[in-house]
Design a protein around this motif. Structure first.
Motif, PDB file in Angstrom:
ATOM      1  N   LYS A 183      -3.603  -8.001  11.136  1.00 12.49           N
ATOM      2  CA  LYS A 183      -4.276  -7.654  12.399  1.00 12.49           C
ATOM      3  C   LYS A 183      -5.680  -8.231  12.473  1.00 12.49           C
ATOM      4  O   LYS A 183      -6.099  -8.736  13.507  1.00 12.49           O
ATOM      5  CB  LYS A 183      -4.330  -6.134  12.584  1.00 12.49           C
ATOM      6  N   TYR A 184      -6.453  -8.137  11.369  1.00 11.41           N
ATOM      7  CA  TYR A 184      -7.870  -8.485  11.431  1.00 11.41           C
ATOM      8  C   TYR A 184      -8.218  -9.798  10.722  1.00 11.41           C
ATOM      9  O   TYR A 184      -9.366 -10.245  10.779  1.00 11.41           O
ATOM     10  CB  TYR A 184      -8.708  -7.364  10.832  1.00 11.41           C
ATOM     11  N   GLY A 185      -7.248 -10.400  10.013  1.00 12.33           N
ATOM     12  CA  GLY A 185      -7.527 -11.663   9.335  1.00 12.33           C
ATOM     13  C   GLY A 185      -8.418 -11.517   8.130  1.00 12.33           C
ATOM     14  O   GLY A 185      -9.062 -12.482   7.701  1.00 12.33           O
ATOM     15  N   ILE A 186      -8.458 -10.355   7.528  1.00  7.83           N
ATOM     16  CA  ILE A 186      -9.321 -10.097   6.382  1.00  7.83           C
ATOM     17  C   ILE A 186      -8.735  -8.916   5.616  1.00  7.83           C
ATOM     18  O   ILE A 186      -8.091  -8.048   6.204  1.00  7.83           O
ATOM     19  CB  ILE A 186     -10.773  -9.794   6.853  1.00  7.83           C
ATOM     20  N   THR A 187      -8.908  -8.874   4.303  1.00 12.27           N
ATOM     21  CA  THR A 187      -8.394  -7.744   3.534  1.00 12.27           C
ATOM     22  C   THR A 187      -9.333  -6.559   3.667  1.00 12.27           C
ATOM     23  O   THR A 187     -10.529  -6.725   3.955  1.00 12.27           O
ATOM     24  CB  THR A 187      -8.260  -8.110   2.039  1.00 12.27           C
ATOM     25  N   PRO A 188      -8.848  -5.304   3.465  1.00  8.68           N
ATOM     26  CA  PRO A 188      -9.723  -4.136   3.571  1.00  8.68           C
ATOM     27  C   PRO A 188     -10.917  -4.194   2.609  1.00  8.68           C
ATOM     28  O   PRO A 188     -12.028  -3.806   2.970  1.00  8.68           O
ATOM     29  CB  PRO A 188      -8.788  -2.972   3.220  1.00  8.68           C
ATOM     30  N   GLY A 189     -10.696  -4.702   1.391  1.00  8.85           N
ATOM     31  CA  GLY A 189     -11.789  -4.788   0.421  1.00  8.85           C
ATOM     32  C   GLY A 189     -12.895  -5.719   0.885  1.00  8.85           C
ATOM     33  O   GLY A 189     -14.081  -5.399   0.813  1.00  8.85           O
ATOM     34  N   LYS A 190     -12.523  -6.901   1.388  1.00 10.64           N
ATOM     35  CA  LYS A 190     -13.520  -7.848   1.875  1.00 10.64           C
ATOM     36  C   LYS A 190     -14.205  -7.330   3.127  1.00 10.64           C
ATOM     37  O   LYS A 190     -15.404  -7.531   3.334  1.00 10.64           O
ATOM     38  CB  LYS A 190     -12.862  -9.197   2.160  1.00 10.64           C
ATOM     39  N   PHE A 191     -13.434  -6.664   3.970  1.00 17.32           N
ATOM     40  CA  PHE A 191     -14.019  -6.071   5.172  1.00 17.32           C
ATOM     41  C   PHE A 191     -15.133  -5.095   4.810  1.00 17.32           C
ATOM     42  O   PHE A 191     -16.220  -5.108   5.382  1.00 17.32           O
ATOM     43  CB  PHE A 191     -12.929  -5.349   5.973  1.00 17.32           C
ATOM     44  N   ARG A 192     -14.869  -4.245   3.813  1.00 21.15           N
ATOM     45  CA  ARG A 192     -15.871  -3.257   3.398  1.00 21.15           C
ATOM     46  C   ARG A 192     -17.102  -3.945   2.817  1.00 21.15           C
ATOM     47  O   ARG A 192     -18.228  -3.532   3.098  1.00 21.15           O
ATOM     48  CB  ARG A 192     -15.230  -2.317   2.379  1.00 21.15           C
ATOM     49  N   LYS A 193     -16.901  -5.012   2.047  1.00 22.03           N
ATOM     50  CA  LYS A 193     -18.037  -5.724   1.454  1.00 22.03           C
ATOM     51  C   LYS A 193     -18.864  -6.442   2.500  1.00 22.03           C
ATOM     52  O   LYS A 193     -20.082  -6.574   2.371  1.00 22.03           O
ATOM     53  CB  LYS A 193     -17.532  -6.722   0.411  1.00 22.03           C
ATOM     54  N   GLN A 194     -18.225  -6.947   3.546  1.00 23.24           N
ATOM     55  CA  GLN A 194     -18.932  -7.754   4.534  1.00 23.24           C
ATOM     56  C   GLN A 194     -19.606  -6.925   5.623  1.00 23.24           C
ATOM     57  O   GLN A 194     -20.320  -7.476   6.461  1.00 23.24           O
ATOM     58  CB  GLN A 194     -17.949  -8.733   5.190  1.00 23.24           C
ATOM     59  N   LEU A 195     -19.395  -5.597   5.605  1.00 21.17           N
ATOM     60  CA  LEU A 195     -20.007  -4.768   6.639  1.00 21.17           C
ATOM     61  C   LEU A 195     -21.524  -4.916   6.662  1.00 21.17           C
ATOM     62  O   LEU A 195     -22.144  -5.058   7.714  1.00 21.17           O
ATOM     63  CB  LEU A 195     -19.633  -3.297   6.424  1.00 21.17           C
ATOM     64  N   GLU A 196     -22.152  -4.888   5.469  1.00 22.52           N
ATOM     65  CA  GLU A 196     -23.606  -4.980   5.398  1.00 22.52           C
ATOM     66  C   GLU A 196     -24.093  -6.357   5.828  1.00 22.52           C
ATOM     67  O   GLU A 196     -25.189  -6.500   6.359  1.00 22.52           O
ATOM     68  CB  GLU A 196     -24.090  -4.678   3.976  1.00 22.52           C
ATOM     69  N   ASN A 197     -23.300  -7.390   5.592  1.00 21.74           N
ATOM     70  CA  ASN A 197     -23.692  -8.743   5.979  1.00 21.74           C
ATOM     71  C   ASN A 197     -23.381  -9.055   7.442  1.00 21.74           C
ATOM     72  O   ASN A 197     -23.731 -10.124   7.942  1.00 21.74           O
ATOM     73  CB  ASN A 197     -22.970  -9.769   5.091  1.00 21.74           C
ATOM     74  N   ASP A 198     -22.705  -8.116   8.101  1.00 25.56           N
ATOM     75  CA  ASP A 198     -22.436  -8.259   9.534  1.00 25.56           C
ATOM     76  C   ASP A 198     -21.585  -9.486   9.843  1.00 25.56           C
ATOM     77  O   ASP A 198     -21.772 -10.140  10.870  1.00 25.56           O
ATOM     78  CB  ASP A 198     -23.758  -8.333  10.309  1.00 25.56           C
ATOM     79  N   GLN A 199     -20.654  -9.834   8.965  1.00 29.66           N
ATOM     80  CA  GLN A 199     -19.825 -11.021   9.186  1.00 29.66           C
ATOM     81  C   GLN A 199     -18.530 -10.694   9.916  1.00 29.66           C
ATOM     82  O   GLN A 199     -17.857 -11.585  10.410  1.00 29.66           O
ATOM     83  CB  GLN A 199     -19.497 -11.676   7.839  1.00 29.66           C
ATOM     84  N   TYR A 200     -18.185  -9.416   9.925  1.00 24.88           N
ATOM     85  CA  TYR A 200     -16.913  -9.050  10.553  1.00 24.88           C
ATOM     86  C   TYR A 200     -17.077  -8.950  12.062  1.00 24.88           C
ATOM     87  O   TYR A 200     -18.053  -8.429  12.562  1.00 24.88           O
ATOM     88  CB  TYR A 200     -16.417  -7.710  10.019  1.00 24.88           C
ATOM     89  N   TYR A 201     -16.132  -9.467  12.806  1.00 23.27           N
ATOM     90  CA  TYR A 201     -16.129  -9.294  14.253  1.00 23.27           C
ATOM     91  C   TYR A 201     -14.695  -9.090  14.718  1.00 23.27           C
ATOM     92  O   TYR A 201     -13.744  -9.552  14.094  1.00 23.27           O
ATOM     93  CB  TYR A 201     -16.800 -10.460  14.973  1.00 23.27           C
ATOM     94  N   PRO A 202     -14.503  -8.402  15.844  1.00 28.27           N
ATOM     95  CA  PRO A 202     -13.169  -7.935  16.191  1.00 28.27           C
ATOM     96  C   PRO A 202     -12.263  -8.973  16.825  1.00 28.27           C
ATOM     97  O   PRO A 202     -11.056  -8.810  16.829  1.00 28.27           O
ATOM     98  CB  PRO A 202     -13.443  -6.793  17.184  1.00 28.27           C
ATOM     99  N   PHE A 203     -12.826 -10.025  17.437  1.00 29.75           N
ATOM    100  CA  PHE A 203     -11.985 -10.985  18.130  1.00 29.75           C
ATOM    101  C   PHE A 203     -11.762 -12.214  17.264  1.00 29.75           C
ATOM    102  O   PHE A 203     -12.714 -12.847  16.817  1.00 29.75           O
ATOM    103  CB  PHE A 203     -12.629 -11.389  19.457  1.00 29.75           C
ATOM    104  N   HIS A 204     -10.510 -12.569  17.053  1.00 36.65           N
ATOM    105  CA  HIS A 204     -10.180 -13.675  16.155  1.00 36.65           C
ATOM    106  C   HIS A 204      -9.336 -14.715  16.874  1.00 36.65           C
ATOM    107  O   HIS A 204      -8.147 -14.512  17.093  1.00 36.65           O
ATOM    108  CB  HIS A 204      -9.410 -13.156  14.935  1.00 36.65           C
ATOM    109  N   ASN A 205      -9.961 -15.785  17.310  1.00 33.92           N
ATOM    110  CA  ASN A 205      -9.214 -16.947  17.785  1.00 33.92           C
ATOM    111  C   ASN A 205     -10.141 -18.161  17.756  1.00 33.92           C
ATOM    112  O   ASN A 205     -11.360 -18.037  17.618  1.00 33.92           O
ATOM    113  CB  ASN A 205      -8.617 -16.720  19.180  1.00 33.92           C
ATOM    114  N   LYS A 206      -9.565 -19.331  17.876  1.00 35.75           N
ATOM    115  CA  LYS A 206     -10.334 -20.568  17.722  1.00 35.75           C
ATOM    116  C   LYS A 206     -11.310 -20.793  18.874  1.00 35.75           C
ATOM    117  O   LYS A 206     -12.275 -21.543  18.739  1.00 35.75           O
ATOM    118  CB  LYS A 206      -9.377 -21.754  17.620  1.00 35.75           C
TER     119      LYS A 206
END
Length: 666
Positions: free
Chosen positions: A235-258
């Motif tokens: 669904k999100y293109g990222i694993t739950p572990g990486k998602f949790r790590k990247q929260l502080e770096n603000d790299q995660y975003y909800p829309f995924h397309n080119k």
């Protein structure tokens, strides 16, 4: 919150609230098949279950704020029964909040500071959105009530092993019909929708808890950890572990397309928005015309002190407190709790000196006495009736000695039990009133059989929390203009709830009785003893005194309603006017208001006002008839013109303001 240089998203199915704010350029956005071109500074709300498609060019900048259903439920008590009525939105106020939120978000992002301010502004934004919420039963979604029920059942049972057959059966649907209709409504198959719901809740756990990935998978209905990771990554293109790590770096975003890209030049964006929020004051003009004044009378609230213990009426200190309250606010009544009722029931109360003392104090000082009686369906009615006869016989003797002949009985029971008890009461105390408290079993009585209630038999609705969106109670009020509303907060700082109920009573012209716990009295009336004052100051932090101040203010209202718009209430009685300004949750900080009162015929006037500060747990009373105060927040000014009175003042979300105007006698 994310900022996109380009935002192009195919049709999605939203679970939560999606807020879009166009900062630069324009964008074509389709919501539920209706396409509209939105321009710079436009504010767009996408509700639960809305289909949407967003198409924007490269030069656009769009801010996106995603509030998942879990976050809305947990932080803002904004559960899925509600949706935002976009036709009634005050976009200017929402833009104001959004600008503040964006500026502080970018400042904190750049400086890496704590985000307390960001959450404060986010809270203000969501609280403003709450003003426009409506129950989803009234919205004309394309889906049927049966699909609504099925999705609701999935929400409530997502943690369990949930098969499509079970959901369809619970909603009285065939599996095939349910499966086909679910795809039509949500563009998702059953398996994808239940997975999306589980992922929504698991994402919340990833963000706000320290649970292990395996625990989160197990707690949210996934069969194992690997299955959860697979669904999350798909669904999100990222694993739950990486998602949790990247929260502080603000790299995660909800829309995924080119075709979607994040915005990078935050410095430029910060400067662009900052100029919009330099001023924290908005100016609003309102016209009030006496020719169009409302004809209804203001319904002054009643006050009942909820007596839990005999000591409240037999202890000398507590007695002095009750009498001090009498001097402060005038007449009020005593409501003997069901707990106290059963203590009398289980004892030989006729020979108890404390009981004699309790009734002697109450009747000698002419308090109106009421009894709360709650009966379950398994109650031994014959025993209760025998006790009632003893109690009524005792009260009959009291009427001989003290002259009081009328008592109130609030019966929370089935209609059959209520009928039996009311007949017994009429045999002994003909002038007493018997009130039936509504519950789920006798709502039908309130809606359809109120004509059977006599003058001395009434119906009442007892509430504990905010009720302005309760459809069942609203429908009962429309059919029962004589219905009484009983407001009994479980905790003393339910000031927003009291305001909501009071406004509700004005709309439906209902009587309100406010029930205050006897344990709060110590902090409501100032003591003469210094050590008791210290104790009371500690209790004041729980807002008892604020609640008392607000009740006192509402009880002082009288006369005709001249003007009411949900925020400002103005009443007229002989040569006096009263204005109540309720907290304005539509503004970020302060609001300067100007009321143009046309048709004002009084000559020279004098006034006084007091402000109740409800957010910071403090009370500031400013009475001033000659000069203006130094604090702008408490400032009130008057200007007379021919046939017009202009009143100007500041208010904020933290303040309830009461202005009293009357003709000056030289």
């Amino acid at each position: 919150m994310k900022f996109y240089q380009t935002l192009n998203v195919q049709s999605e199915f939203n679970i939560g609230l999606l807020i879009l704010y166009i900062i630069e350029g324009s964008s074509n956005i389709s919501i539920n098949g209706k396409t509209k071109k939105y321009k710079s500074k436009d504010f767009i709300i996408i509700n639960d279950l809305d289909h949407y498609r967003i198409l924007s060019a490269k030069k656009n900048v769009i801010a996106s704020l995603c509030l998942s259903r879990v976050e809305l439920d947990y932080f803002f008590q904004f559960n899925k029964r509600y949706y935002i009525n976009k036709d009634k939105l005050d976009s200017s106020m929402l833009r104001f909040y959004m600008n503040k939120l964006i500026v502080n978000y970018l400042n904190n992002k750049r400086k890496k500071e704590k985000r307390n301010k960001v959450f404060e502004h986010l809270n203000q934004l969501v609280m403003t959105l709450r003003l426009y919420r409506e129950l989803d039963e009234t919205v004309e979604y394309s889906m049927t009530n049966d699909i609504n029920k099925a999705i609701d059942y999935m929400y409530h049972n997502y943690k369990n092993k949930l098969y499509i057959g079970e959901v369809a059966t619970k909603s009285l649907l065939s599996v095939r019909w349910f499966s086909d209709r679910l795809v039509e409504v949500t563009s998702m198959r059953y398996r994808d929708l239940i997975s999306a719901i589980r992922l929504s809740y698991s994402t919340f756990d990833l963000m706000y808890s320290k649970k292990l990935i395996s625990e989160i998978a197990n707690d949210n209905g996934f069969t194992n950890e690997s299955g959860f990771i697979g669904h999350f990554k798909n669904k999100y293109g990222i694993t739950p572990g990486k998602f949790r790590k990247q929260l502080e770096n603000d790299q995660y975003y909800p829309f995924h397309n080119k075709n979607t890209t994040l915005f990078q030049n935050f410095e430029q964006l910060n400067e662009q928005i900052k100029y919009l929020t330099d001023s924290d004051i908005d100016y609003v003009n309102m016209d009030i015309n006496f020719k169009n004044k409302l004809s209804s009378k203001i319904t002054t609230p009643n006050l009942l002190i909820y007596i839990r213990n005999i000591e409240s009426l037999t202890n000398n200190f507590q007695q002095s407190k009750l009498l001090s309250m009498r001097r402060e606010i005038g007449l009020y009544g005593l409501l003997f709790s069901n707990q106290l009722f059963y203590e009398l029931f289980q004892s030989n109360f006729e020979n108890n000196k404390l009981v004699h003392q309790m009734f002697s104090f109450s009747l000698e000082h002419q308090f109106d006495i009421s009894f709360e009686v709650k009966l379950t369906r398994n109650e031994n009615l014959e025993e209760i009736i025998m006790f009632f006869k003893r109690l009524l016989n005792y009260l009959t003797d009291c009427t001989y000695f003290y002259g009081q002949r009328s008592f109130q009985f609030y019966i929370d029971a089935s209609y059959h039990q209520y009928n039996r008890i009311s007949k017994i009461i009429k045999e002994y105390l003909k002038e007493s009133n018997v009130i039936l408290i509504l519950n789920k079993q006798n709502n039908y009585l309130a809606k359809r059989m109120s004509h059977k209630m006599g003058d001395k038999n009434q119906i009442a609705c007892k509430v504990h929390h905010e009720i302005d969106s309760d459809k069942d109670i609203t429908s009962i009020l429309k059919n029962n203009p004589s219905l009484n509303i009983f407001y009994q907060p479980k905790i003393p700082n339910r000031i927003e709830s009291l305001i909501s109920i009071f406004k509700w009573s004005i709309e439906f012209n209902q009587n309100i009785s406010m029930i205050i716990d006897d344990t709060w009295i110590d902090s409501m009336i100032p003591s003469q003893s210094s050590h008791l004052m210290i104790k009371e100051l500690q209790l004041n932090k729980e807002s008892q005194y604020q609640l008392f101040e607000l009740i006192l203010t509402l009880k002082r209202l009288r006369g005709d309603i001249v003007y009411f718009n949900g925020l400002i209430l103005m009443t007229h009685y002989l040569n006096e006017y009263q204005i109540i300004i309720f907290p304005n949750m539509k503004v970020f900080n302060r609001l300067h208001q100007r009321l143009n009162i046309n048709g004002f015929k009084l000559g020279e006037i004098e006034y006084r006002h007091h402000d109740i500060f409800i957010k910071n747990n403090r009370i500031l009373i400013n009475q001033n008839s000659e000069s203006e105060g130094n604090n702008k927040d408490t400032e009130v000014s008057f200007k007379k013109e021919t046939g017009k009175l202009i009143v100007q003042f500041y208010t904020s979300p933290d303040v309830i303001k009461h202005i009293y105007i009357k003709q000056k006698i030289n």
